[in-house]
Structure formats: structure tokens, C-alpha cells
Design a protein around this motif. Structure first.
Motif, PDB file in Angstrom:
ATOM      1  N   GLU A 167       7.501 -13.684   3.728  1.00 15.84           N
ATOM      2  CA  GLU A 167       6.693 -13.647   4.948  1.00 15.84           C
ATOM      3  C   GLU A 167       5.601 -14.710   4.852  1.00 15.84           C
ATOM      4  N   ARG A 168       5.616 -15.651   5.775  1.00 14.57           N
ATOM      5  CA  ARG A 168       4.694 -16.779   5.693  1.00 14.57           C
ATOM      6  C   ARG A 168       3.275 -16.440   6.136  1.00 14.57           C
ATOM      7  N   ASN A 169       3.100 -15.378   6.918  1.00 15.12           N
ATOM      8  CA  ASN A 169       1.794 -15.043   7.466  1.00 15.12           C
ATOM      9  C   ASN A 169       1.021 -14.195   6.453  1.00 15.12           C
ATOM     10  N   ALA A 170      -0.067 -14.734   5.928  1.00 10.94           N
ATOM     11  CA  ALA A 170      -0.853 -14.020   4.921  1.00 10.94           C
ATOM     12  C   ALA A 170      -1.504 -12.768   5.492  1.00 10.94           C
ATOM     13  N   ALA A 171      -1.894 -12.802   6.761  1.00 14.26           N
ATOM     14  CA  ALA A 171      -2.515 -11.621   7.369  1.00 14.26           C
ATOM     15  C   ALA A 171      -1.528 -10.455   7.416  1.00 14.26           C
ATOM     16  N   ILE A 172      -0.258 -10.747   7.645  1.00 11.69           N
ATOM     17  CA  ILE A 172       0.769  -9.702   7.684  1.00 11.69           C
ATOM     18  C   ILE A 172       0.944  -9.090   6.301  1.00 11.69           C
ATOM     19  N   THR A 173       1.062  -9.924   5.272  1.00  8.23           N
ATOM     20  CA  THR A 173       1.255  -9.399   3.913  1.00  8.23           C
ATOM     21  C   THR A 173       0.024  -8.640   3.435  1.00  8.23           C
ATOM     22  N   ASP A 174      -1.170  -9.113   3.802  1.00  8.79           N
ATOM     23  CA  ASP A 174      -2.385  -8.383   3.415  1.00  8.79           C
ATOM     24  C   ASP A 174      -2.405  -6.996   4.057  1.00  8.79           C
ATOM     25  N   ALA A 175      -2.047  -6.928   5.323  1.00 10.61           N
ATOM     26  CA  ALA A 175      -2.003  -5.628   6.006  1.00 10.61           C
ATOM     27  C   ALA A 175      -0.945  -4.725   5.391  1.00 10.61           C
ATOM     28  N   ALA A 176       0.206  -5.303   5.037  1.00  8.37           N
ATOM     29  CA  ALA A 176       1.275  -4.508   4.414  1.00  8.37           C
ATOM     30  C   ALA A 176       0.835  -3.982   3.055  1.00  8.37           C
ATOM     31  N   GLU A 177       0.123  -4.800   2.264  1.00  9.21           N
ATOM     32  CA  GLU A 177      -0.357  -4.354   0.949  1.00  9.21           C
ATOM     33  C   GLU A 177      -1.357  -3.210   1.096  1.00  9.21           C
ATOM     34  N   ARG A 178      -2.289  -3.348   2.032  1.00  9.83           N
ATOM     35  CA  ARG A 178      -3.284  -2.286   2.233  1.00  9.83           C
ATOM     36  C   ARG A 178      -2.601  -0.990   2.676  1.00  9.83           C
ATOM     37  N   THR A 179      -1.689  -1.110   3.610  1.00  9.96           N
ATOM     38  CA  THR A 179      -1.022   0.089   4.128  1.00  9.96           C
ATOM     39  C   THR A 179      -0.168   0.737   3.056  1.00  9.96           C
ATOM     40  N   LEU A 180       0.561  -0.083   2.299  1.00  5.99           N
ATOM     41  CA  LEU A 180       1.419   0.475   1.250  1.00  5.99           C
ATOM     42  C   LEU A 180       0.584   1.133   0.153  1.00  5.99           C
ATOM     43  N   ALA A 181      -0.561   0.538  -0.180  1.00  4.72           N
ATOM     44  CA  ALA A 181      -1.443   1.162  -1.169  1.00  4.72           C
ATOM     45  C   ALA A 181      -1.951   2.509  -0.666  1.00  4.72           C
ATOM     46  N   SER A 182      -2.284   2.588   0.629  1.00  6.47           N
ATOM     47  CA  SER A 182      -2.722   3.855   1.208  1.00  6.47           C
ATOM     48  C   SER A 182      -1.617   4.898   1.155  1.00  6.47           C
ATOM     49  N   ILE A 183      -0.390   4.474   1.475  1.00  7.94           N
ATOM     50  CA  ILE A 183       0.744   5.403   1.435  1.00  7.94           C
ATOM     51  C   ILE A 183       0.995   5.881   0.016  1.00  7.94           C
ATOM     52  N   GLU A 184       0.972   4.971  -0.950  1.00  9.63           N
ATOM     53  CA  GLU A 184       1.227   5.347  -2.338  1.00  9.63           C
ATOM     54  C   GLU A 184       0.149   6.291  -2.865  1.00  9.63           C
ATOM     55  N   GLY A 185      -1.086   6.106  -2.399  1.00  6.54           N
ATOM     56  CA  GLY A 185      -2.136   7.043  -2.783  1.00  6.54           C
ATOM     57  C   GLY A 185      -1.864   8.441  -2.258  1.00  6.54           C
ATOM     58  N   ARG A 186      -1.431   8.528  -1.004  1.00  3.07           N
ATOM     59  CA  ARG A 186      -1.088   9.824  -0.426  1.00  3.07           C
ATOM     60  C   ARG A 186       0.112  10.442  -1.147  1.00  3.07           C
ATOM     61  N   VAL A 187       1.103   9.605  -1.453  1.00  2.90           N
ATOM     62  CA  VAL A 187       2.295  10.102  -2.153  1.00  2.90           C
ATOM     63  C   VAL A 187       1.908  10.650  -3.520  1.00  2.90           C
ATOM     64  N   ALA A 188       1.021   9.942  -4.232  1.00  2.17           N
ATOM     65  CA  ALA A 188       0.576  10.421  -5.545  1.00  2.17           C
ATOM     66  C   ALA A 188      -0.125  11.772  -5.425  1.00  2.17           C
ATOM     67  N   PHE A 189      -0.952  11.926  -4.383  1.00  2.00           N
ATOM     68  CA  PHE A 189      -1.636  13.201  -4.177  1.00  2.00           C
ATOM     69  C   PHE A 189      -0.628  14.321  -3.899  1.00  2.00           C
ATOM     70  N   TYR A 190       0.332  14.045  -3.015  1.00  2.00           N
ATOM     71  CA  TYR A 190       1.314  15.082  -2.693  1.00  2.00           C
ATOM     72  C   TYR A 190       2.241  15.371  -3.874  1.00  2.00           C
ATOM     73  N   GLU A 191       2.497  14.371  -4.712  1.00  2.00           N
ATOM     74  CA  GLU A 191       3.270  14.629  -5.926  1.00  2.00           C
ATOM     75  C   GLU A 191       2.503  15.569  -6.857  1.00  2.00           C
ATOM     76  N   PHE A 192       1.193  15.389  -6.916  1.00  2.00           N
ATOM     77  CA  PHE A 192       0.373  16.308  -7.710  1.00  2.00           C
ATOM     78  C   PHE A 192       0.433  17.716  -7.126  1.00  2.00           C
ATOM     79  N   VAL A 193       0.364  17.822  -5.794  1.00  2.00           N
ATOM     80  CA  VAL A 193       0.474  19.133  -5.148  1.00  2.00           C
ATOM     81  C   VAL A 193       1.830  19.757  -5.435  1.00  2.00           C
ATOM     82  N   ASP A 194       2.895  18.951  -5.350  1.00  2.00           N
ATOM     83  CA  ASP A 194       4.247  19.455  -5.618  1.00  2.00           C
ATOM     84  C   ASP A 194       4.374  19.917  -7.058  1.00  2.00           C
ATOM     85  N   LEU A 195       3.805  19.147  -7.986  1.00  3.25           N
ATOM     86  CA  LEU A 195       3.834  19.536  -9.395  1.00  3.25           C
ATOM     87  C   LEU A 195       3.040  20.820  -9.613  1.00  3.25           C
ATOM     88  N   SER A 196       1.922  20.963  -8.909  1.00  3.43           N
ATOM     89  CA  SER A 196       1.127  22.182  -9.026  1.00  3.43           C
ATOM     90  C   SER A 196       1.883  23.394  -8.498  1.00  3.43           C
TER      91      SER A 196
END
Length: 655
Positions: free
Chosen positions: A336-365
Motif C-alpha cells: 500500500e503506497r499511501n502512508a496514511a492508510i497503513t498508519d490507520a490500519a496499524e492503529r486499528t489493528l493494534a486496538s483490535i489485538e488489544g481487545r482480543v488479548a483482553f477477551y482471551e484473558f476473559v475466556d481463559l478465566s
């Protein structure tokens, strides 16, 4: 004679004349449209095919979807002699049987040289496919519309974007509309015209933890490894790579330079062997005898000798490799040549992975809570008998097994799973209560204050009970099926879920915890049990019969184990040695929590259950290791707190 020949000739030409007669009939509406646009159809390109598709789709004729599908599959034919288009019955037949595209009826025959098969290229097929998707999205059948959305999801194209937008505006089915909205986000991210629109679509996924959302964002962050003399400023650079690092070996970096023809290739083993074979002289190569060339170091010396003599090319040295690598820059570049697009994708994916990690902890609990409830049910009876009487009951697991087999027998008689479980739970309590009383009266009461003897006696009894059950029911697994309303699972989202049986066992554990607390604290029996537990001699002097209390307590603990057996049998294998799988965990739970105390048993079950699930999460490939680590933990724990989490007062504490 001449007349006979004339008749034979007419008969021979009859099929041809009939075919031409059909061809001269007035064309149907779909045929007429194709004839009007014959040149666009026969010589279609991605640039021009849209014109004829617009005419066909705008006609609203019912045969258009079939025509487009046939054209896309390269099964549409054109006969130049009459300027008509046909389907064929069998493409491999000779002659071909022609099918009228309007009526679907036979329209004569034609040889393979008389008719041309239309072969649209990939680009034309894609455009036709988009038009077909539009037809399927407009279908009255929900199944067809759902299939069209799946087809778009599998192979998204820019042409699909307006189709999906229009579909969302008109679709009345909430599930299909939700699917289309998710798909629209994916299409907008990939094909929208403006940067703002794409970024807004990316950020809209920040709260979406589905696999589809992550699969939509990951392609935006895909990279390729590139090399240049200086780091380019007009590229969307993900990161700079250091040759020789853990994730980018120097060998890989140099190989990139060789492939780009920016560095000479390294000598291979075959290159060295070829040079040695070509320069054998008087039994030596490069001054090294042939007999020594089986040694790799000798081959290197021989090759170096050839290099010194000018008979072979010198290989690239390590210093030269390092010097060459230092002259270039290696980096990962986003597709992807547009840096603004990749920056937005990185931020969003990091947010999703944080939520997934939290829910994985809930599932493990939740998994830990479920396992803790199982251990609590299995150990609570043992905790009571051990705490009150000081008896090490190694046959406790067999009471669990007896409860499971009671459930199996009841279900064999009462086929309805719900009714059979409702009957089996109280019946398992009665059966195992009676068995516990019988064991206490016949064996245990003669061994009070002799814990080692009770351990050996109950261990022998457990083996005997297993063999008796094996003789009656066999060694094979017996089915104990849960009701349909317990067969599934409760999914909170794509990460957190728990089986219905585990929820039922947790609720059963809560119920028994409350009931036991009420019995021990609000009834005369509980008062007498606590009195005997703390000081049996003083209790006897107050008119309490310790012998009777011991019998009832042992029976109560055994009965609870039977109910636990019914619950465990719903998800575990009902076999004669079922109890041996839980006896170790039961003792660990009792020892860690504190004997003779339901709060201690609850705390011990929670600690053991959560810790075991945590160890399994760290090492999911080896569940046996989790059991080993748990035993080591218990050994260390009792070194520092030998009386458990909640220590008992009275006789058991003194013992």
C-alpha cells in the motif's frame, strides 16, 4: 432411376434445410439485442463490454442471467452465416446441436467449422461476473442473495462497490444487511476513491474483533523486502532491516544482491567440485593428492591452490560480503503506497489485538472458573470426611464413578435426557450415600486415628470396586448424553465462549456450596458436625454421638461425590477408572484449601483450576506437563502453608 436419386438427395439434405429454416425464423427479443450489438459481443474487451452489458441488463429480459453465465463460461456460440448466437447441447459433439437462446429449444445443427465459440478474456469475464452478481443480489431468494455476497467476498472487485451500496439500501433482511455492511467496509478500504473515506472505513473496524476484520486489515500491512543504495523517500517504508540480525540473516541479504545482479554469486559446492574435476594433474589437484579430497578442508586447500595458479575464480570472502552489504540499504516496503492508510490500519489493528488479548484473558478465566467448579464438586465430599474424621479415603474417586454409572443406568431406562438427568442426580446421591455408609460401617470405623491403614484399606477397596464395575458393565466407554439444551455452548463473541455443560456444573457447584453452608451453619446436624470436628470428646460429653456423626458425614461426602459423578459423566468418558482421573486433583484441592472447610475447598479449587489453565495456556501442546507442574506447586505450597489457605481449628488441626 433419376427420380429415385432425386428423392435420396432430398432426404439427405432435409436436416440441413430444416436447420436453415429454423435459422430464418424471426429472432426472439434477446437474440435481437445480441444481433444489434454483435460486434461488441464477438470482439468484447474490458473497455467495451460495459456497453452491451448495459443494454442487456437494462432490457429486463428473463433470459439475460443465463446468457451472461453462459457467456462468462465461454459456452456461447456465434454463427456468422446467419448472424445469430446459440447455446449448444454438448460442446464435444460433432455436429453441434444448437439451442435457441430465447426459447431453449433445438435450432438445428452445425459443424465445428461453421460456428465460432466466443472466448472472453479474464477481464471481460470479470466484468460479466459483476453484472451477474447484480442479478443475484436482486434475486427474491435470500439464499441467492447470500451466495452473491459470498462470491463478492471471495473475489472482490471495484465494480462491486456500487452494487453492495445499492443492496444495503434496499435489503430488508437484517442478517443479510449486516453481512453486506461488513463487506462494504472491506470494499471501501480496498477501492474507495478518497483517502478520507478509506481511513474512516478502517477506523470503523477498531471495535470489531472478528477474524474477518483482521483479515481485511492485514493485506494493507503486507510488505515486500527491497534493497537500494540509499533509503528512498518516495516509498511507504515499513522498517529498515539490518543484515545479520535475528530476523534478517546476512546470507539472505547477500542473496538478494546476487538476484538483483548487484553482487557476484557465492561459490557453491558444485562449482568447487567442477573446478577440481577439471584440473586433475598427475594424481593431484592444486597440489593436494586426490586421495585426500574426501576431506572438505582438503578440497578448500585444493581450490585455493587452483585460484593461486589462475586456474579458478576466487570466491567471495566474508570480509568482502560484509563490505558489500554495508554499501546497500535493506528495507521492508508496504504494498500500500499511501502512508496514511497503513498508519490507520496499524492503529486499528493494534486496538483490535488489544481487545482480543483482553477477551482471551476473559475466556481463559472462564475456563479456569469452569475447571475450579469441577474440582470443587469432586473434592467437597472428600474435604468433609477428611476434616471431620481424619480418614484418607482413596476410594473417593470410585464414588464419583458410581454416580456416573448411576446416570448411565437411568438413561438406559429413561431415554429422555432431561428426565433421566433429573432422576439420576438424586438417585446417585442415594446410591453413593448408602455405599459410603456401608463402607464406613464395615471398614472405616475400625481404623479411626490410623490414617495410613485407612489409606491402604480404601486403596484396596477402590481397586475392587473398579473390577466389579468392569465385570458388570465392561471396560468400554458407556454413553451419558446431555440434554439438547446442554449440548451447545454460549458464545459472547468470537473469542469468549463456554460450553453449556460447564455453565450447568458451575451452577451446580454454587448450589451445593450454598446448601452445604446452610447445613453446616443452620441445622442441628451441622452444629453437631462442627462440634465433633473441633473437639469430639467434648461433643460426646454434651450428648452428641460422634460415631453416628461420622457415619452420616461420610455418607454425605460420598453422596456429594455421586452427584459430582453424574455431572462429570456428561462431558467425560464413563469408564471404570473414571474416578482415578479426579482423585489426585481432589486431594490437591483439599490440601491446598484446608481440610474440613468448604470455604477452604472453594479457595483451593479456584487456585488449582486457574493455575492449571494458566499453565496449559503457556504450554498448550503438553497437558501432562501442567499436571506435573501442579504437583510441584502443591509440594512447595504446603512447605510454606501446611494447613492450607484456610486452616481448620480443632482435632484435624491438631492432627
Amino acid at each position: 432411376m433419376l427420380r429415385t436419386l432425386w428423392v435420396v438427395a432430398l432426404l439427405a439434405l432435409a436436416p440441413v434445410l430444416a436447420g436453415r429454416a429454423v435459422a430464418q425464423e424471426e429472432p426472439g427479443p434477446l437474440q435481437a439485442l445480441l444481433q444489434e450489438n454483435a460486434e461488441l459481443v464477438t470482439d468484447a474487451s474490458r473497455r467495451t463490454v460495459g456497453e452491451v452489458l448495459e443494454v442487456l441488463v437494462g432490457s429486463g429480459l428473463p433470459g439475460v442471467p443465463d446468457l451472461l453465465a453462459t457467456w462468462q463460461e465461454r459456452e456461447l456460440y456465434y454463427r456468422e452465416s446467419d448472424g445469430r448466437f446459440y447455446y449448444v447441447d454438448d460442446p464435444d459433439a460433432d455436429p453441434l446441436v444448437l439451442i435457441d437462446i430465447d426459447t431453449g429449444e433445438e435450432a438445428g445443427t452445425a459443424g465445428s467449422r461453421e460456428i465460432d465459440q466466443l472466448r472472453p478474456n479474464r477481464g471481460v469475464q470479470t466484468v460479466i461476473g459483476s453484472a451477474l452478481v447484480g442479478f443475484r443480489l436482486a434475486s427474491e431468494e435470500p439464499r441467492e442473495r447470500r451466495a452473491a455476497l459470498r462470491a463478492i467476498d471471495r473475489e472482490p472487485e471495484e465494480d462491486h462497490l456500487p452494487l453492495v451500496r445499492e443492496f444495503i439500501e434496499t435489503e430488508e433482511d437484517p442478517a443479510l444487511r449486516a453481512t453486506a455492511e461488513t463487506l462494504l467496509t472491506k470494499l471501501v478500504i480496498a477501492f474507495a476513491d478518497t483517502e478520507e473515506e478509506r481511513i474512516a472505513a478502517i477506523e470503523s473496524l477498531s471495535g470489531n474483533i472478528s477474524i474477518e476484520a483482521r483479515a481485511t486489515l492485514n493485506p494493507l500491512l503486507a510488505t515486500r523486502t527491497e534493497v537500494a543504495e540509499t533509503l528512498p523517500e518516495d516509498r511507504n517504508i515499513a522498517r529498515e532491516l539490518t543484515p545479520g540480525s535475528e530476523d534478517f540473516p546476512a546470507e539472505d541479504a547477500y542473496e538478494m544482491l546476487v538476484e538483483a545482479e548487484l553482487a557476484p554469486p557465492l561459490l557453491t559446492r558444485d562449482d568447487i567440485l567442477s573446478a577440481l574435476e577439471a584440473n586433475v594433474m598427475d594424481g593431484t589437484v592444486g597440489g593436494v593428492p586426490i586421495a585426500q579430497l574426501s576431506d572438505p578442508e582438503a578440497r578448500v586447500r585444493a581450490y585455493n591452490g587452483l585460484v593461486a595458479a589462475g586456474l579458478a575464480e576466487a570466491g567471495v570472502t566474508e570480509d568482502e560480503i560484509r563490505e558489500t552489504l554495508a554499501n546497500f540499504v535493506f528495507y521492508e516496503e508496504y504494498y500500500e503506497r499511501n502512508a496514511a492508510i497503513t498508519d490507520a490500519a496499524e492503529r486499528t489493528l493494534a486496538s483490535i489485538e488489544g481487545r482480543v488479548a483482553f477477551y482471551e484473558f476473559v475466556d481463559l478465566s472462564l475456563d479456569g472458573l469452569s475447571l475450579a467448579s469441577i474440582y470443587f464438586l469432586a473434592a467437597i465430599g472428600l474435604a468433609i470426611t477428611f476434616g471431620v474424621m481424619g480418614v484418607i479415603n482413596m476410594a473417593h474417586g470410585e464414588f464419583i464413578m458410581m454416580g456416573a454409572y448411576t446416570g448411565f443406568v437411568v438413561q438406559s431406562i429413561v431415554p429422555n435426557e432431561t428426565a433421566s438427568i433429573a432422576i439420576a442426580i438424586p438417585l446417585a446421591f442415594v446410591v453413593t450415600f448408602a455405599a459410603g455408609v456401608a463402607l464406613e460401617r464395615s471398614v472405616i470405623r475400625w481404623l479411626y486415628h490410623r490414617p495410613l491403614e485407612t489409606l491402604l484399606a480404601t486403596f484396596g477397596i477402590s481397586i475392587a470396586v473398579q473390577q466389579i464395575v468392569r465385570q458388570i458393565f465392561g471396560a468400554l466407554t458407556q454413553p451419558l448424553s446431555p440434554p439438547d439444551w446442554l449440548a451447545g455452548s454460549v458464545a459472547f463473541n468470537e473469542v469468549v465462549s463456554i460450553s453449556s455443560i460447564r455453565i450447568a456444573i458451575f451452577l451446580l457447584g454454587v448450589i451445593f456450596f450454598v446448601l452445604l453452608w446452610l447445613i453446616l451453619n443452620k441445622t442441628r446436624l451441622g452444629l453437631e458436625v462442627r462440634a465433633v470436628t473441633q473437639n469430639p470428646r467434648m461433643a460426646a460429653s454434651m450428648g452428641i454421638n460422634p460415631d453416628r456423626i461420622n457415619m452420616l458425614t461420610f455418607g454425605l461426602g460420598s453422596g456429594i461425590a455421586g452427584i459430582a459423578g453424574v455431572a462429570i459423566g456428561l462431558f467425560a468418558q464413563v469408564v471404570p477408572d473414571l474416578g482415578t482421573n479426579y482423585i489426585v486433583q481432589s486431594f490437591m484441592t483439599v490440601v491446598v484449601g484446608g481440610v474440613g472447610n468448604i470455604f477452604g475447598t472453594l479457595a483451593g479449587a479456584a487456585l488449582i483450576g486457574f493455575l492449571q489453565k494458566g499453565i496449559e495456556w503457556l504450554n498448550p501442546a503438553n497437558t501432562l506437563a501442567a499436571q506435573t507442574y501442579m504437583i510441584l506447586f502443591v509440594i512447595l505450597f504446603i512447605q510454606f502453608r501446611p494447613r492450607g489457605i484456610i486452616a481448620l481449628r480443632g482435632r484435624a488441626a491438631g492432627d
